[in-house]
Design a protein around this motif. Structure first.
Motif, short mmCIF file in Angstrom:
data_model
loop_
_atom_site.label_atom_id
_atom_site.label_comp_id
_atom_site.label_asym_id
_atom_site.label_seq_id
_atom_site.Cartn_x
_atom_site.Cartn_y
_atom_site.Cartn_z
N PHE A 1 -11.07 -11.60 -2.62
CA PHE A 1 -10.75 -11.51 -1.19
C PHE A 1 -10.05 -10.30 -0.82
N VAL A 2 -10.64 -9.24 -0.44
CA VAL A 2 -9.71 -7.83 -0.35
C VAL A 2 -9.43 -7.76 1.47
N PHE A 3 -8.30 -7.24 1.67
CA PHE A 3 -7.57 -7.00 3.08
C PHE A 3 -6.94 -5.76 3.07
N CYS A 4 -7.14 -4.99 4.11
CA CYS A 4 -6.64 -3.73 4.26
C CYS A 4 -5.76 -3.61 5.70
N ASN A 5 -4.60 -3.06 5.63
CA ASN A 5 -3.98 -2.74 6.93
C ASN A 5 -4.47 -1.85 7.81
N LYS A 6 -3.87 -1.72 9.00
CA LYS A 6 -4.37 -0.75 10.12
C LYS A 6 -4.28 0.61 9.63
N ALA A 7 -3.20 0.99 8.97
CA ALA A 7 -2.98 2.29 8.47
C ALA A 7 -3.94 2.81 7.44
N ARG A 8 -4.47 1.97 6.62
CA ARG A 8 -5.50 1.99 5.50
C ARG A 8 -4.44 2.60 4.44
N ASN A 9 -3.23 2.29 4.36
CA ASN A 9 -2.45 2.69 3.12
C ASN A 9 -2.21 1.62 2.32
N ASP B 1 1.24 6.06 -1.70
CA ASP B 1 2.48 6.62 -1.23
C ASP B 1 2.03 7.75 -0.42
N SER B 2 0.78 8.20 -0.27
CA SER B 2 0.37 9.45 0.43
C SER B 2 -1.35 8.80 0.26
N GLY B 3 -1.94 9.24 1.37
CA GLY B 3 -3.43 9.22 1.54
C GLY B 3 -3.78 7.95 2.00
N THR B 4 -5.08 7.48 2.33
CA THR B 4 -5.59 6.25 2.54
C THR B 4 -6.90 5.85 2.13
N PHE B 5 -7.03 4.55 2.35
CA PHE B 5 -8.47 3.96 1.51
C PHE B 5 -9.55 4.18 2.39
N HIS B 6 -10.67 4.33 2.05
CA HIS B 6 -11.86 4.47 2.76
C HIS B 6 -12.32 3.14 3.18
N VAL C 1 -13.55 -7.00 6.73
CA VAL C 1 -14.04 -5.64 7.64
C VAL C 1 -12.84 -5.48 8.79
N GLY C 2 -12.51 -4.08 8.95
CA GLY C 2 -11.50 -3.75 9.97
C GLY C 2 -9.80 -4.00 9.37
N ALA C 3 -9.09 -4.15 10.24
CA ALA C 3 -7.37 -4.39 9.90
C ALA C 3 -7.22 -5.72 9.81
N THR C 4 -6.42 -5.74 8.92
CA THR C 4 -5.47 -7.21 8.82
C THR C 4 -4.16 -7.18 8.89
N ASP C 5 -3.42 -8.18 9.40
CA ASP C 5 -2.14 -8.04 9.37
C ASP C 5 -1.49 -8.39 7.89
N LEU C 6 -1.00 -7.47 7.28
CA LEU C 6 -0.70 -8.00 5.98
C LEU C 6 0.83 -8.53 5.65
N ARG C 7 1.45 -8.97 6.96
CA ARG C 7 2.39 -9.56 6.96
C ARG C 7 2.33 -11.03 6.31
#
Length: 119
Positions: free
Chosen positions: A44-52, A72-77, A14-20
């Motif tokens: 286990f699925v992680f998403c960044n703050k920009a949700r892209n 390349d464009s858009g964001t994940f829900h 849940v929320g943003a994860t630092d994908l570095r």
């Protein structure tokens, strides 16, 4: 191609994860922050703050898979809150919807039939 095993549990962070973070950094999050076993047959699925961007970690017999997806464009829900929980368990179908750019709650989808009867 994302390879899923039958009835493979899927956990969203849940929320943003630092994908570095690499595989090892994400495994530490799974083990110590989420209190889950990274060696179970689960995604286990992680998403960044920009949700892209997404990263998916998966243990497969003798090593970890790391799937990475960047739009390349858009964001994940992506879910941002869940009653204090750090993960949400979702179905493979819900993960597919998220990967396709849809919300994980599709009102028009056919609901699961729980009554098992033969006419």
């Amino acid at each position: 191609m994302l390879r899923m095993t039958p009835a493979c549990p899927v956990y969203l962070a849940v929320g943003a994860t630092d994908l570095r973070n690499n595989i090892d950094g994400l495994i530490v999050k799974i083990k110590y922050q989420f209190k889950l076993d990274p060696f179970t047959p689960a995604m286990f699925v992680f998403c960044n703050k920009a949700r892209n961007k997404l990263k998916i970690v998966f243990w497969d017999k003798n090593g970890f898979w790391l799937y990475y997806r960047r739009l390349d464009s858009g964001t994940f829900h992506w879910p941002t809150k869940n009653d204090g929980n750090r993960t949400i368990a979702v179905t493979e179908q819900q993960l597919s919807w998220i990967l396709d750019g849809l919300s994980m709650e599709q009102k028009a989808a056919h609901p699961e039939v729980l009554a098992r009867k033969i006419i």
